[in-house]
Design an enzyme around this catalytic site. Structure first.
Site, PDB file in Angstrom:
ATOM      1  N   SER A 529       0.825  -1.219   0.000  1.00  0.00           N
ATOM      2  CA  SER A 529       0.000   0.000   0.000  1.00  0.00           C
ATOM      3  C   SER A 529       0.855   1.264   0.000  1.00  0.00           C
ATOM      4  O   SER A 529       0.450   2.296   0.522  1.00  0.00           O
ATOM      5  CB  SER A 529      -0.944   0.026   1.223  1.00  0.00           C
ATOM      6  OG  SER A 529      -1.687  -1.156   1.308  1.00  0.00           O
ATOM      7  N   GLU A 714      -4.443  -2.780   1.566  1.00  0.00           N
ATOM      8  CA  GLU A 714      -4.371  -3.883   2.518  1.00  0.00           C
ATOM      9  C   GLU A 714      -5.279  -3.718   3.730  1.00  0.00           C
ATOM     10  O   GLU A 714      -5.586  -4.702   4.411  1.00  0.00           O
ATOM     11  CB  GLU A 714      -2.929  -4.023   3.025  1.00  0.00           C
ATOM     12  CG  GLU A 714      -1.936  -4.309   1.923  1.00  0.00           C
ATOM     13  CD  GLU A 714      -0.520  -4.036   2.370  1.00  0.00           C
ATOM     14  OE1 GLU A 714       0.300  -4.952   2.328  1.00  0.00           O
ATOM     15  OE2 GLU A 714      -0.231  -2.895   2.792  1.00  0.00           O
TER      16      GLU A 714
END
Lengths: 761, 166
Positions: A529, A714
């Site tokens: 991320s 995530e």
């Protein structure tokens, strides 16, 4: 600061830029690539988990009609003398040398113009091995007599791995330690001490587009077309393997049919590069779904967690011991052990903490990053543990968490002060959506209802760099060059919205040039991320650079400041025709202070925190152990929303993936052999498997993110598993401590709780 | 080798294929219509779904030679030749019914088949039941359900044929 200028491009749920290509079947994937003269490679794989290679007989395969050539490690050595690769350890050979370390390890490759022929011929190869003792369990691997690698070979670049160089007789690929406060004293003075152990099984990514790479030799070197999340890494690592300068290796990445952390670092790229150099023809290797099971998994894990708690429910000390099952090659496991390992005590304000986190080699498929980088395994343990403590002390699970959570300005276990981490807001929003304070209707029959909550957090990996180029053409149209890989997460659209916001144009008018290392600048990788924050900032700065240069151009050609003369006219004024470019560039690397080796302490552990919370309502059938999740609430802190629809889809997609890992997915093994290596036997969630869900983001801002944004890929995974386990405990009073939560496990637990345990199968 | 002739996206095509050539390989490798994807190879995922004589078929489950004379429609055959998207394609775009896009062609072909069989007013339950043979690893499915419902409605008022090129 970033919120000052708003042109309506950021915060808009623009349809994905590439939606039309994808909906018409015209989107480009390596899966579709076919080059003139291309050979297809089929891999012959080890059938045993650990052994010395006595012989490889390729004669029948080589003689098979239609086979171009059969390649083994001996052939590879002629073009790559030291063919070991990996991001943390240089431990993985392009094809097995002397030993095999797991079932499915590549041993030889058959090349043919027809992939069917290559597959037939690969089945004719015969390898003989002298089998060696093998180890499969991560805790056993700590002390096992079976040692996976004869000698450890960490990559030279990491200071925290240097002490492992040349070590023998160990399976420990990294040991990370954190020491904060006085844990012994906290336990000595505690009113209550709780200790539990939690486990997760190996699962895997299974993107619908399996691993695929193509390499071709060119006049200047090599071009590799690959479904990779890390084109810059591939270029650097292949150049290192070949002893070439980076500029002789070109890596091109179109769209990916999913990645989830699987398609990182080197997977097939070194192999196709070596093959193309050996035969001097383009070579494609496209794995089947089954072969993904032999390539990369998510770490199985064991987590022993022990807490000292005061009688009013304040956690005063915590010991965390985590063992990560890394499989036969380290891949990025050592980084997971450390970079995620330091969040093992959870999002709680605890003065006295120890963490011991171990990355272990075993004789299984290598394990790597999978959507959460180790965090879901940790949250599974610490949030299950949290509810067990709360129940034991007869405290409401929400109240217990409220009492202990890390709040803005508190020091996390590393000593880093929490900033822009909406832990409290996420917890409160989950409980509000769950109507936690209201009575919950339970049932009296054999199907029992329950509910649970959980919250987890993650630090972004650091320090990492992103570089971006924004090119404004003479007609005013803008093109972004960056090496972020759009594997479905919507980065093309988000980055276009950022460019558009800065340049006051429509996002749909921004063109994105996909990763091509001859063209697009360096980016660490699309993982963890990190891209929206790191690349998003680089893109914003590059666009601002272009904007500043356009202002310079306006001044140069005598246009007064604040004039809204079209950009195209500025170029005509300077060049007397449609000509020229404005190139804006920027790189972004956040600040970071590495942790002290002995204590894991650092004032700056991460550029930003991600927070994910979940709430679950379940019905448990006490006669079968079957669990039906009737509601799943996901809440994330993702900063401000660049594209709200994409954020919601990322959160729900992540939650569904973790739901599969929670309820139904596991790699089943027997003596190191995978017994369910197919889509038919390993079931990922279908549309009928998933529960009713709500996914949303809290109102938050990352102060130094691009327009206040940060990563989202995530966060939806973090808290799903323990929220469901906590709900099951709430429903039927049994605790499941190992993922996945199968009906059998629940039924066994119910029978055991009733004093009537089932015999082991 | 086996000779095969069929109609694909309204065009007559012929091929001389190895008898083990699957329809999906014929479409992808011989005709280079690469929008039909191979995911699992074992008939679970539905990424290779096409229409054969008006029925949804996973094209990894049949040999090309079995389809002599058949009328095949792939994802490339449903948009208007002018470039205007089929309403179902439009709905997947507008409803964010896709992420990586790999399952999308199969999802869209499955959805159109669903409308052909079940009509234009599809409730959530029906859509979910009918899409059980198409796997998506990315989206969490919710936007796909919304896209199918919207696409089904849009097909009602549209001149787009439910079954293109037939």
């Amino acid at each position: 600061m970033n919120k000052i200028m708003r042109h309506g491009q950021v915060g808009r749920s623009a349809p994905r830029l590439e939606a039309r290509e994808k909906a018409t079947g015209r989107a480009e994937y390596v899966h579709n690539l076919r080059l003139p003269g291309m050979l297809y490679g089929k891999i012959f794989r080890s059938t045993i988990p650990h052994g010395r290679i006595r012989s490889i007989d390729v004669s029948a395969a080589a003689a098979h009609p239609g086979v171009y050539r059969v390649i083994t490690a001996a052939d590879v050595a002629k073009v790559v003398p030291n063919p070991y690769y990996g991001p943390a350890f240089h431990d993985q050979p392009i094809l097995a040398i002397d030993k095999v370390h797991h079932v499915g390890e590549p041993v030889a490759v058959v090349l043919a113009t027809d992939p069917h022929v290559a597959e037939e011929a690969a089945a004719l190869i015969v390898a003989q091995y002298d089998e060696l003792p093998a180890v499969y369990d991560e805790v056993e691997a700590m002390t096992s007599k079976a040692v996976v690698h004869d000698v450890l070979k960490p990559a030279g670049t990491f200071p925290d791995l240097k002490h492992l160089q040349g070590k023998t007789d160990t399976n420990v690929a990294l040991d990370f330690h954190l020491r904060r406060g006085d844990v012994a004293k906290a336990f000595a003075e505690a009113d209550h001490v709780f200790e539990h152990t939690f486990r997760t099984k190996a699962v895997l990514h299974l993107p619908l587009e399996p691993f695929v790479s193509v390499a071709e030799t060119t006049g200047s070197g090599l071009t590799i077309h690959t479904a990779s999340q890390s084109p810059s890494f591939v270029r650097i690592e292949i150049a290192r393997l070949l002893g070439w300068p980076e500029n002789r290796v070109r890596v091109k990445v179109p769209y990916l049919g999913g990645g989830f952390g699987a398609k990182l670092y080197i997977k097939l790229e070194a192999l196709v590069a070596a093959l193309a150099l050996i035969v001097n023809r383009p070579v494609k290797i496209a794995l089947t779904m089954e072969e993904q099971f032999f390539t990369l998994t998510k770490h199985a894990s064991t987590f022993r967690i022990k807490s000292a708690v005061s009688k009013d429910g304040k956690i005063t000390g915590r010991e965390c011991e985590v063992w990560w099952n890394g499989g036969a090659y380290a891949d990025i496991g050592p980084r997971i052990t450390q970079k995620s390992g330091f969040t093992a005590p959870g999002p709680y304000d605890i003065d006295n903490v120890t963490i011991d986190s171990y990355s272990l080699y075993t004789n299984l498929t290598p394990a790597g990053a999978l959507r959460g980088f180790g965090i879901p395994q940790l949250v599974w343990a610490y949030e299950s543990h949290a509810d067990m403590i709360a129940r034991a002390l007869k405290l409401d699970p929400l109240a217990f968490r409220r009492k202990n959570i890390l709040r803005e300005g508190n020091a996390q276990a590393t000593g880093t002060i929490m900033r822009d981490a909406a832990i409290e807001a996420v917890l409160e929003q989950v409980s509000a959506r769950m109507d936690w304070e209201k009575p919950f209707a339970r049932s009296s029959g054999s199907v029992k209802r329950g509910r649970g909550i959980a919250i987890g957090f993650k630090a972004s990996i650091s320090p990492t760099t992103s570089v971006a180029i924004v090119n404004v053409a003479a007609d005013g149209s803008a093109t972004l060059y960056c090496s972020t890989v759009d594997m479905g997460q919507g980065s093309d659209t988000a980055n276009a919205q950022i460019v558009a916001e800065v340049l006051s144009i429509e996002a749909e008018a921004v063109r994105i040039v996909h990763p091509d290392t001859d063209v697009t600048p360096y980016d660490m990788a699309t993982l963890g991320s990190r891209s929206l924050y790191h690349m998003g900032n680089a893109v914003r700065l590059a666009a601002q650079d272009a904007k500043a240069k356009l202002a310079d151009l306006a001044r140069e050609v005598g246009v007064p400041e604040g004039s809204n003369i079209p950009i195209a006219e500025l170029f005509v004024k300077k060049y007397k025709m449609q000509a020229g470019n404005i190139i804006g560039t920027a790189s972004y690397i956040p600040s970071y202070v590495p942790p002290e080796a002995e204590t894991g302490q650092t004032p700056n552990a991460t550029p930003f925190w991600m927070v994910g919370g979940a709430g679950a309502e379940v019905e448990v059938d006490t006669e079968t152990g079957h669990v039906r999740v009737t509601r799943l609430v996901n809440v994330g802190d993702v900063g401000t929303l660049i594209n709200p629809r994409i954020v919601a889809t990322q959160l729900s997609g992540a939650a569904v993936m973790q739901y599969g890992f929670t309820m139904q997915e596991q790699i089943e093994t027997d003596g190191g052999q995978i017994t369910n290596a197919s889509f038919a036997d390993y079931k990922i969630p279908s549309i009928l498997d998933i529960p009713p869900m709500e996914s949303e983001a809290v109102d938050a801002e990352q102060h130094d993110g691009p327009f206040g944004a940060k990563g989202v890929g995530e966060s939806g995974t973090f808290a799903v598993s323990p929220a469901i386990a906590n709900a099951i405990d709430d429903a039927v009073g049994v605790r499941i401590s190992e993922l996945p939560i199968t009906p059998e496990a629940v039924y066994r637990a119910i029978r055991a709780r009733n004093g009537d345990p089932l015999e082991d199968a | 080798m086996a000779a095969v002739a069929m109609t694909v996206n309204g065009k007559a095509v012929t091929g001389d294929v190895d008898p083990r050539t699957l329809l999906v390989q014929f479409v992808r490798e011989h005709l280079r219509l690469t929008g039909t994807h191979v995911g699992c190879d074992t008939s679970q995922c539905g990424a290779c779904l096409v229409h054969v004589d008006g029925k949804a078929i996973k094209s990894c489950t049949v040999f090309a030679w079995q389809l002599e004379g058949a009328n095949v429609t792939t994802i490339e055959g449903i948009a208007d030749p002018s470039g205007k998207l089929h309403p179902m394609q439009e709905a997947f775009r507008d409803n964010h019914g896709l992420q990586c896009g790999y399952c999308t062609p199969g999802m869209i072909m499955s959805a159109i088949d669903m409308v052909n069989r079940k009509g234009n007013d599809l409730d959530d339950h029906t859509i979910r039941q009918e899409l059980d043979g198409n796997i998506c690893r990315c989206t969490g499915y919710h936007n796909i359900v919304k896209a199918v419902a919207a696409g089904a409605k849009a097909m009602k008022g549209s001149s787009a044929p439910a079954q293109a090129a037939e």
